[in-house]
Design an enzyme around this catalytic site. Structure first.
Site: not given
Length: 292
Positions: A45, A50, A75, A108
């Site tokens: 994931d 990120y 996401k 997200h």
């Protein structure tokens, strides 16, 4: 160890336990993914926000595990909401991950104050699903009311709602809403890292109820907590960049909690969130660009 699989509402199967890479530094992410896949994980994931999707892709390539065996989840960030923007957001993620198809794509955050953009992004994901570029679509941090509105305005019920869940914050109301719609609950911060690294003095890993159960099974507190997620039927995505911890978190398929133990852990819920309210996120305060 035998991985547990969950079946999503569109019949796609997903490994219940995955490696999360939230806050994993890019320079450590590739090795963490390699360590996870070699330990038996088949679910990773990540997220555009990120800033480590490229390193996740590198880890998958270098692991030697065939792409067809790996469930990749990412996401879209709020800066890429809107229909055309979301399609471009997918392209950016797929390119960084080095794949043509993403297994699970989520929005997200709900972007509550501009929910029309959230809906438009989800509609773009429906197009990607219809075109076979993603295998399943879902949401993250969506309240029960937001789920109701999204579902009323779109054609595909989300397969997953990824929300903060751990023994100190178990979100029964949100889980019930997911269940009502046939949406799988996926737990972020499953071990309670949002408390451990936040401003809280409590730590689920040191809770006497959990440490006692851990002693009974000769397991760590983290393993007991992850088993609690699995026994509830949740998906969980614990994060670590340490190979021994990554392997330890996967060593949870050789025992199960009793109904009384699950109930005892359920009773630890504080009702207090770790981190900001998802509805407080706006383009003004969190709208950073996602580079190509």
């Amino acid at each position: 160890m035998t991985q547990t699989y969950l079946t999503l509402n569109n019949s796609v199967t997903m490994p219940a336990l995955g490696l999360g890479v939230y806050q994993s530094p890019p320079e450590q992410t590739t090795d963490a993914v390699i360590a996870a896949l070699r330990a038996g994980y088949r679910h990773i994931d990540t997220a555009a926000a990120y800033f480590n999707e490229r390193e996740v892709g590198e880890g998958i390539t270098k692991s030697g595990v065939d792409r067809s065996e790996i469930f990749i989840e990412t996401k879209l960030w709020i800066s890429d909401y809107g229909y055309d923007q979301a399609l471009h957001g997918f392209d950016k993620s797929a390119r960084k991950l080095g794949v043509d198809q993403i297994d699970l794509l989520l929005i997200h955050q709900p972007l509550a104050v501009e929910f029309d953009k959230t809906v438009a992004a989800y509609q773009a994901m429906e197009t990607l699903l219809a075109d076979g570029r993603v295998r399943a679509i879902g949401v993250s941090n969506q309240t029960p009311a937001e789920l109701d509105e999204l579902i009323s305005r779109t054609g595909v019920v989300p397969a997953v709602n990824q929300i903060q869940i751990h023994p100190y914050y178990s979100q029964r109301e949100w889980r019930a809403a997911n269940d009502r719609h046939g949406i799988l609950t996926q737990s972020w911060s499953p071990i309670g890292g949002s408390y451990i690294y936040g401003d809280f003095t409590t730590n689920p890993l040191q809770d006497p109820v959990i440490t006692a159960i851990a002693g009974k099974y000769a397991k760590t507190s983290a393993q007991v907590i992850l088993r609690w997620h699995l026994d509830h039927g949740f998906s969980a995505i614990p994060k670590s960049v340490k190979p021994h911890r990554i392997a330890e978190n996967f060593d949870v398929f050789d025992f199960a909690l009793t109904a009384d133990e699950i109930t005892a852990i359920d009773a630890l819920d504080t009702g207090v969130r770790g981190g900001p309210d998802p509805d407080s996120l706006t383009l003004d305060n969190y709208g950073f660009p996602i580079p190509d």
